[in-house]
Motif scaffolding. Sequence first.
Motif, PDB file in Angstrom:
ATOM      1  N   LEU A   1     -28.750   5.705   1.374  1.00 49.51           N
ATOM      2  CA  LEU A   1     -28.991   5.232   3.029  1.00 49.51           C
ATOM      3  C   LEU A   1     -30.005   7.607   2.533  1.00 49.51           C
ATOM      4  CD1 LEU A   1     -30.092   5.139   5.754  1.00 49.51           C
ATOM      5  CD2 LEU A   1     -28.432   6.520   6.436  1.00 49.51           C
ATOM      6  N   ALA A   2     -30.760   7.135   2.344  1.00 51.09           N
ATOM      7  CA  ALA A   2     -31.943   7.995   2.099  1.00 51.09           C
ATOM      8  C   ALA A   2     -32.979   8.646   3.099  1.00 51.09           C
ATOM      9  CB  ALA A   2     -31.713   8.464   0.604  1.00 51.09           C
ATOM     10  N   HIS A   3     -32.862   9.841   3.224  1.00 52.26           N
ATOM     11  CA  HIS A   3     -34.602  10.461   3.554  1.00 52.26           C
ATOM     12  C   HIS A   3     -35.214  10.398   2.596  1.00 52.26           C
ATOM     13  CE1 HIS A   3     -31.262  12.074   6.406  1.00 52.26           C
ATOM     14  NE2 HIS A   3     -32.209  11.777   7.472  1.00 52.26           N
ATOM     15  N   ASP A   9     -28.954  15.035  -0.273  1.00 51.02           N
ATOM     16  CA  ASP A   9     -30.324  14.439  -1.206  1.00 51.02           C
ATOM     17  C   ASP A   9     -31.893  13.875  -0.689  1.00 51.02           C
ATOM     18  OD1 ASP A   9     -28.140  14.026  -2.907  1.00 51.02           O
ATOM     19  OD2 ASP A   9     -26.989  12.873  -2.141  1.00 51.02           O
ATOM     20  N   PHE A  10     -32.150  14.462  -0.054  1.00 52.96           N
ATOM     21  CA  PHE A  10     -33.473  14.349   0.529  1.00 52.96           C
ATOM     22  C   PHE A  10     -34.119  14.038  -0.747  1.00 52.96           C
ATOM     23  CE2 PHE A  10     -32.224  15.415   4.471  1.00 52.96           C
ATOM     24  CZ  PHE A  10     -33.069  15.437   4.968  1.00 52.96           C
ATOM     25  N   GLN A  39     -31.593   1.921   1.761  1.00 57.65           N
ATOM     26  CA  GLN A  39     -32.052   2.156   3.332  1.00 57.65           C
ATOM     27  C   GLN A  39     -32.179   3.465   3.722  1.00 57.65           C
ATOM     28  OE1 GLN A  39     -28.703   1.661   2.677  1.00 57.65           O
ATOM     29  NE2 GLN A  39     -29.027  -0.786   3.324  1.00 57.65           N
ATOM     30  N   LEU A  40     -34.249   3.696   4.061  1.00 56.68           N
ATOM     31  CA  LEU A  40     -34.874   4.363   3.954  1.00 56.68           C
ATOM     32  C   LEU A  40     -35.361   5.231   5.063  1.00 56.68           C
ATOM     33  CD1 LEU A  40     -37.555   3.999   0.734  1.00 56.68           C
ATOM     34  CD2 LEU A  40     -36.188   5.419   0.832  1.00 56.68           C
ATOM     35  N   ILE A  41     -34.575   6.699   5.869  1.00 58.74           N
ATOM     36  CA  ILE A  41     -35.480   7.473   6.486  1.00 58.74           C
ATOM     37  C   ILE A  41     -36.608   8.761   6.950  1.00 58.74           C
ATOM     38  CG2 ILE A  41     -34.839   9.034   8.143  1.00 58.74           C
ATOM     39  CD1 ILE A  41     -31.461   8.192   7.585  1.00 58.74           C
ATOM     40  N   PHE A  42     -37.887   7.976   7.171  1.00 59.30           N
ATOM     41  CA  PHE A  42     -39.191   8.427   6.975  1.00 59.30           C
ATOM     42  C   PHE A  42     -39.231   9.482   8.715  1.00 59.30           C
ATOM     43  CE2 PHE A  42     -39.602   4.541   5.091  1.00 59.30           C
ATOM     44  CZ  PHE A  42     -40.621   4.887   3.738  1.00 59.30           C
ATOM     45  N   PRO A  43     -38.949  11.035   8.076  1.00 57.42           N
ATOM     46  CA  PRO A  43     -39.187  12.069   9.243  1.00 57.42           C
ATOM     47  C   PRO A  43     -40.005  12.177   9.543  1.00 57.42           C
ATOM     48  CG  PRO A  43     -37.064  12.746   7.362  1.00 57.42           C
ATOM     49  CD  PRO A  43     -37.897  11.571   6.646  1.00 57.42           C
ATOM     50  N   ASP A  44     -41.088  11.575   8.852  1.00 56.33           N
ATOM     51  CA  ASP A  44     -42.556  12.333   9.738  1.00 56.33           C
ATOM     52  C   ASP A  44     -42.880  10.864  11.084  1.00 56.33           C
ATOM     53  OD1 ASP A  44     -42.826   9.943   7.901  1.00 56.33           O
ATOM     54  OD2 ASP A  44     -44.904   9.824   7.253  1.00 56.33           O
ATOM     55  N   PHE A  45     -41.656   9.744  10.919  1.00 52.31           N
ATOM     56  CA  PHE A  45     -42.153   8.891  12.441  1.00 52.31           C
ATOM     57  C   PHE A  45     -42.315   9.497  13.098  1.00 52.31           C
ATOM     58  CE2 PHE A  45     -40.796   5.823  15.171  1.00 52.31           C
ATOM     59  CZ  PHE A  45     -41.599   4.594  14.933  1.00 52.31           C
ATOM     60  N   PRO A  46     -42.529   9.133  14.477  1.00 51.40           N
ATOM     61  CA  PRO A  46     -44.296   8.221  14.505  1.00 51.40           C
ATOM     62  C   PRO A  46     -45.477   7.347  13.620  1.00 51.40           C
ATOM     63  CG  PRO A  46     -44.163   9.135  16.050  1.00 51.40           C
ATOM     64  CD  PRO A  46     -43.285   9.823  15.247  1.00 51.40           C
TER      65      PRO A  46
END
Length: 335
Positions: A241-243, A286-287, A311-318
């Motif tokens: 799991l990573a940003h 680990d971003f 599994q990606l987290i995109f902090p720029d969402f929305p």
Amino acid sequence: MQFDWMVGCYAGAGVHRDTPLLEHVDRDTVMAGVDAAVDAGLDGLWAPDHFMLGPNHEEFEVWTLLSAIAERTQGTDLDIGPLVGSITYRNPALLAKMATTVDHLSEGRVRLGLGCGWHREEHEAYGYDFPPVNERIDMLDEGIQVIRAMFTEDAPGFSGDHYEIDDAYNEPKPLQDPHPPIVVGGAGPRMLRLAARHADEWNVEISGRARGKPIEFKARKFDEYLEAEGRDPADVERSWLAHCIVREDPEELDRLCEEIFPLPWGEEEDVDDQLSTPEEAREKGDFLIGTPAEVAEQIEPIRELGFGKLQLIFPDFPSTRGMELFGDEVAPERR
């Protein structure tokens, strides 16, 4: 590699650091993200199992959301599942029934992510017991046995210290044969042994990589534990799991990072700790941060460790710009 999206279904940078630019949770925003992930060619959709993360305590319940995502993505082959479900929140027999139902709604695409839970404040607010961590791990060990019985046995039964079922029928059975894959999240010594015993996929999230021994050591120990269980390490998938913060223009990337950082770091006991800069986020969390070429380069060491899924987290969402750029320019370089 396989690339999935961790659905943004709670708002703000509270206890966690995943959606700092999302002010409120609503159906249209979340489903627009799901549609963008499909259009970007990502391979799976996951959601966290919490009730009140973020500064406004806004969050969608995971299994209800997954049911909607199953229908929204009908006709695709995207994996869907919780990452990870807390064993403390639902009786495992009921959880198996829920997962089976969503397996049918999704036409056989559910993967069941499970862990032992961590958010004390949430447990207390909702009236759930929050036993010591070793007891929660014992609950997870028994719970997976209950779930597997529910998935595979005609008249499931189990008797343990924490759970007991007797002729707990689960019909119809899941579509997937022999059952939906079980994903165990965690990286401590006991969790690694439990994953080696039960998991079809081992997941490591950010705090699990940051605590204790380096992830390289944990990956080697996991192989050893699998072999001790008589299992071939090649038969168990591994996910990370990573940003990810990605932009084509370095100046635009810098402006975005200024908007996103600082972010909280750690769990609720150390919420005052922060990731102040992109450099700290890369080093401590680990971003994946950079241009498409730089992000692709940062992924390579993860793959070399044996992890075949991100599994990606995109902090720029929305905004879905980062997700779209990843699908267009990063994923083709690392698949």
